[in-house]
Design an enzyme around this catalytic site. Structure first.
Site: not given
Ligand SMILES: *Cc1c(COP(=O)(O)O)cnc(C)c1O
Length: 437
Positions: A147, A242, A270
């Site tokens: 994701y 990511d 995060k």
């Molecule tokens: C949470 C997450 C996102 C998205 O971040 P948001 O602040 O919710 O847009 C992207 N990549 C990873 C790996 C994530 O865990």
């Protein structure tokens, strides 16, 4: 009859569903995959949440990762309050943004320059634009179940909430928007080799969660990140880690530090924002200087580098020293050992894959043999996870409301919190069933 345990949440959820789609502002909060009413939260403190019915929970979601020090950590609160008193946002640069960029560059391998944005979605989407702009190429490669936020080009086999709802893609994302996105199974070398054999000079970027945690935690097999580094370099493609979820959580320098593999670009979110809307992407100066206003690749944000978020994020990052990471690992050790024992004691076949303090629970007939990719994660017993979740919730332990999510510990979790959760897991394990899936 209203359940007195959830009466206020039930009433709020009814009101919410009339004015907010599904009653929530982000899908997984709606408890769809585990059933029941989402708890409306009144307050968080340390490792605990209190809901609007006055019930208290040990929290293993921690806002999906940001709250690595726990809720309302006094130093983070003080930093945010002091920033609020100086004004909320100026649309002009501040000293704290420089300190944050320096802090990220200092911690993360290969991150010479940093650009702040407001969400992980923005970080991922901006990194793609930068990679395409800098390489002059079109294709991006992602992995099934990884994701990277909800931007169009990346919302293909995207794990997390999408996996939970079994949507292959989202309506509204056009075929053209994803035409240059190629999806490969995780931990599969041949698939990536095939992509590069097909398009040797067209791949701008290979994007991955270097320790995927949005399909449950499915670590890379030994050598896999090195393989991705080598094949991207050989073909002049960029590699994006990511680390929105893993950054500043699994180690000071994220998975790049743990693995020794340095990507071209990295995305953060995060933890970096200390619970406020803040994210960032970073990379070598030669690439990052191609962003506007220094270069031609456009990217901008009214609230980017928001002073309150930056103050909170910096305050949190500064508390994350070696001791902090040892403390997180020790909490994960204790909880994983306790849960493993609880499942074994009651014959519940479960795997708890883990990288440092990041882990998740998979129930499947394969027992401790954990999933290697998204298909295997999907084949796990998500009904059993739902029973486990609800049993734990009823006993005051708030786990992720989906079997595709990681569990989060914070430094605020005490041994008593963890032991109470383990004791509850013994009771619930006895209820969730032991038979094959
Ligand atoms: C949470 C997450 C996102 C998205 O971040 P948001 O602040 O919710 O847009 C992207 N990549 C990873 C790996 C994530 O865990």
């Amino acid at each position: 009859m209203a359940d007195p345990a959830t009466g206020t949440s039930d009433r709020l959820f009814d009101r919410a569903r009339a004015v907010i789609p599904g009653g929530v502002n982000s899908p997984v909060r709606a408890f769809r995959s585990v059933g029941g009413t989402p708890r409306f939260i009144a307050a968080g403190s340390g490792a605990h949440l209190t809901d609007v019915d006055g019930r208290r929970y040990v929290d293993y979601v921690c806002s999906w990762g940001p709250l690595i020090l726990g809720h309302a950590h006094p130093q983070v609160v003080a930093a945010a309050k002091a920033a609020v008193d100086r004004g909320s946002s100026y649309g002009a640069p501040t000293q704290a943004e420089v300190e944050l960029a320096e802090g990220i560059a200092d911690r993360y391998p290969g991150a010479e320059m940093v650009r702040c944005v407001s969400s992980g979605t923005e970080a991922g989407m901006s990194a793609i634009r930068l990679a395409r702009g800098a390489t002059g190429r079109t294709k991006i490669v992602k992995f099934a179940g990884h994701y990277h936020g909800h931007s169009d080009a990346l919302l293909v086999e995207a794990g997390s909430g999408v996996a939970t709802f079994g949507l292959p893609d989202s309506p509204g994302v056009t075929a053209r928007a994803t035409a240059d996105t190629v999806v490969a199974p995780w931990n599969d070398r041949a698939a990536v080799e095939t992509v590069f054999a097909e398009w040797p000079d067209d791949v701008a970027l290979v994007a991955c969660e270097p320790v995927p945690a949005n399909m449950g935690v499915i670590p890379p097999e030994p050598g896999y990140l090195e393989f991705l580094r080598e094949i991207t370099s050989r073909h002049g493609a960029m590699l994006l880690f990511d680390e929105v979820l893993t950054g500043f959580r699994v180690a000071r320098g994220g998975v790049a530090e743990l693995s020794g593999v340095t990507p071209d670009l990295a995305a953060f979110g995060k933890v970096v924002g200390g619970g406020y809307p803040l994210a960032a992407f970073a990379g070598p100066a030669a690439i990052m200087r191609q962003l506007a206003p220094e270069g031609p690749i456009y990217q901008a944000g009214t609230l980017s580098g928001n002073p309150v978020a930056v103050a909170a994020g910096l305050a949190q990052l500064r508390l994350l020293d070696d001791e902090a990471y040892k403390g997180l690992d020790a909490r994960a050790d204790r909880l994983i050992a306790g849960l493993t024992e609880a499942f074994a004691a009651h014959g519940v076949p479960a795997a708890i894959p883990r990288v440092r303090s990041l882990f998740s629970v998979f129930f499947s007939e394969r027992g401790q043999d954990a999933p290697r990719d998204f298909d295997e994660a999907r084949a796990c017993d998500h009904q059993r996870y739902a029973r486990f979740f609800n049993g734990m919730l009823a006993r005051g332990h708030y786990l992720p409301p989906s079997g595709y999510e990681a569990m989060f510990v914070s430094l605020a979790h005490t041994d008593d919190d963890l032991d109470a959760t383990i004791a509850a897991a013994h009771e619930v394990a006895a209820e969730v069933g032991t038979g094959p899936v």
